[in-house]
Enzyme design. Structure first.
Site, PDB file in Angstrom:
ATOM      1  N   THR A   1      13.792  13.768  39.049  1.00 37.07           N
ATOM      2  CA  THR A   1      14.414  14.969  39.583  1.00 37.07           C
ATOM      3  C   THR A   1      15.658  14.543  40.347  1.00 37.07           C
ATOM      4  O   THR A   1      15.680  13.447  40.916  1.00 37.07           O
ATOM      5  CB  THR A   1      13.460  15.718  40.531  1.00 37.07           C
TER       6      THR A   1
ATOM      7  N   CYS B   1      20.800  18.516  37.356  1.00 32.51           N
ATOM      8  CA  CYS B   1      19.416  18.962  37.486  1.00 32.51           C
ATOM      9  C   CYS B   1      18.750  18.553  36.183  1.00 32.51           C
ATOM     10  O   CYS B   1      19.318  18.762  35.102  1.00 32.51           O
ATOM     11  CB  CYS B   1      19.333  20.464  37.710  1.00 32.51           C
TER      12      CYS B   1
END
Length: 231
Positions: free
Chosen positions: A83, A197
């Protein structure tokens, strides 16, 4: 081959891509039916998402440290945090375990430098776009100037991530809205675009941008393979 320790589930949609990319690259490098040695601790993203939007970064830090310590006890040789946003607490994770953390910004910056670019647009969650932990590392360690969308465009990018992409929803309408945000960043001078992202790669690819895109999911996964093989 070193054992790759993956902290996943943020969301599992992108963690599945990490697993695919890592094993595909390992098979390409080693041939035959080789695959990577991995451990994954996958969190409940429902809990993570709630704490993020409540601003409870202390609890989130505790969860990330716990995940890294579980991987360390399991025998991982290094940690890959699957992430971008949760790299906000990268330093805390590194301080809590003896394992090295492969920071997602570093292979991304290396790819940008290799392309000869220095002014880059960033798409990601509002946390990644607005806080200094990500843009600051790019600027301070690599001298890369980062452009982020304006407030309205940041809300669009963030909303599509949390309302659609983390649930595996890929919409042509949202793709068009991202393309428009990218075009506005290019108009401001962005020489390339960071897909900052890990879910954005589900929606956007190179064909959606007039300038080079840098997919952090793929770049991070390939760096994990190189590290596992001692490269």
């Amino acid at each position: 081959m070193k054992i790759i320790g993956l902290i996943g589930g943020m969301s599992w949609e992108s963690s599945a891509q990490y697993y695919r990319l890592i094993n595909t690259a390992m098979r390409t490098r080693l041939g035959g039916v080789h695959s990577a040695k991995t451990l994954m601790w996958s969190v409940d993203f429902g809990e993570i998402e709630r704490l993020q939007h409540e601003g409870d970064w202390r609890s989130l830090t505790g969860l990330m440290i716990d995940a890294a310590q579980r991987l360390e006890r399991g025998g991982a040789d290094f940690v890959v945090l699957c992430t971008n946003t949760m790299h906000r607490m990268a330093g805390d994770i590194e301080a809590a375990v003896s394992l090295p953390l492969l920071h997602i910004v570093d292979p991304t910056a290396a790819a940008i430098e290799a392309a000869g670019l220095s002014k880059i647009g960033l798409l990601g969650t509002a946390f990644t776009m607005e806080q200094d932990f990500y843009t600051g590392r790019l600027a301070e360690r690599f001298g890369i100037e980062v452009l982020v969308p304006d407030a309205q465009d940041r809300a669009i990018v963030h909303g599509i991530i949390y309302e659609e992409l983390v649930a595996g929803i890929v919409s042509d309408i949202s793709r068009r809205r991202y393309r428009e945000v990218i075009a506005r960043l290019v108009d401001r001078g962005a020489e390339g675009i960071i897909l900052g992202c890990t879910e954005i790669m589900l929606l956007i690819s190179q064909q959606d941008s007039p300038v080079p895109v840098f997919d952090t999911t793929e770049l991070h996964a390939l760096a994990a393979v190189r590290t596992a093989l001692g490269a």
